[in-house]
Scaffold this motif. Structure first.
Motif, short mmCIF file in Angstrom:
data_model
loop_
_atom_site.label_atom_id
_atom_site.label_comp_id
_atom_site.label_asym_id
_atom_site.label_seq_id
_atom_site.Cartn_x
_atom_site.Cartn_y
_atom_site.Cartn_z
N LYS A 77 0.81 -1.21 0.00
CA LYS A 77 0.00 0.00 0.00
C LYS A 77 0.84 1.26 0.00
O LYS A 77 2.03 1.25 0.30
CB LYS A 77 -0.98 0.01 1.16
N ASP A 119 -8.63 4.11 -0.71
CA ASP A 119 -9.30 2.99 -0.05
C ASP A 119 -9.70 3.32 1.39
O ASP A 119 -10.69 2.83 1.89
CB ASP A 119 -8.39 1.76 -0.04
N HIS A 120 -8.90 4.12 2.07
CA HIS A 120 -9.16 4.49 3.46
C HIS A 120 -8.74 5.94 3.63
O HIS A 120 -7.65 6.32 3.21
CB HIS A 120 -8.39 3.58 4.41
N ASP A 137 -4.96 6.06 2.26
CA ASP A 137 -4.23 4.86 1.84
C ASP A 137 -4.87 4.32 0.57
O ASP A 137 -6.06 4.49 0.35
CB ASP A 137 -4.36 3.73 2.88
N LYS A 138 -4.04 3.62 -0.18
CA LYS A 138 -4.56 2.88 -1.34
C LYS A 138 -3.74 1.62 -1.50
O LYS A 138 -2.51 1.65 -1.40
CB LYS A 138 -4.48 3.73 -2.61
N ILE A 139 -4.43 0.51 -1.72
CA ILE A 139 -3.75 -0.75 -2.01
C ILE A 139 -3.12 -0.61 -3.38
O ILE A 139 -3.76 -0.15 -4.33
CB ILE A 139 -4.74 -1.94 -1.98
#
Length: 151
Positions: A77, A119-120, A137-139
């Motif tokens: 991530k 994503d978050h 955050d991003k995967i």
């Protein structure tokens, strides 16, 4: 291997594309999928634009001429944080309301875009110092043979 960097930028419009280009260059060099690069660069641009526009007068008076951008790429991530020294978000709310802007509005879409692209998302104030903090955050997805890809 992981990559981490932090910038202290002047609260000027010209700092936004600088932060965006550094993030894009880092992710492209590491081998991150181009679609993920684009999403994160747009989200970062929106967070930086908010810091430039709203991160001025601090909670104890005076003005801040800088804001901070920190990025972490670590295998699965990417986490990005943008913090300013302005008044922060109104006290008493856990986070500002994220609602779509009016169709003809020229601004007001930043936080909504960040929520759609990441994503978050965490939006709040810096404890003890004041100032707003937007982190997201991003995967990650990787290109084939990328140097930092999780095997």
């Amino acid at each position: 291997m992981s990559i981490w960097w932090s910038l202290h930028l002047r609260r000027e419009a010209a700092s936004v594309p600088l932060a965006r280009r550094l993030l894009l260059g880092t992710m492209e060099t590491a081998g991150v999928d181009p679609d993920i690069c684009y999403d994160l660069s747009v989200a970062l641009s929106e967070a930086c634009a908010n810091a430039v526009e709203h991160g001025g007068a601090g909670p104890h008076g005076g003005t801040s001429e800088a804001y901070r951008v920190t990025a972490y790429l670590d295998g699965e991530k990417c986490r990005i944080e943008v913090a300013d020294s302005g008044p922060g978000f109104p006290v008493g709310r856990s986070r500002p309301a994220v609602r779509p802007a009016c169709p003809d509005a020229e601004n007001g879409r930043g936080l909504c875009l960040i929520h759609e692209l990441a994503d978050h998302v965490h939006i709040g104030n810096t404890p003890g110092r004041g100032g707003a903090v937007v982190s997201f955050d991003k995967i990650l997805k990787w290109k084939k043979g990328a140097p930092l890809a999780v095997v």
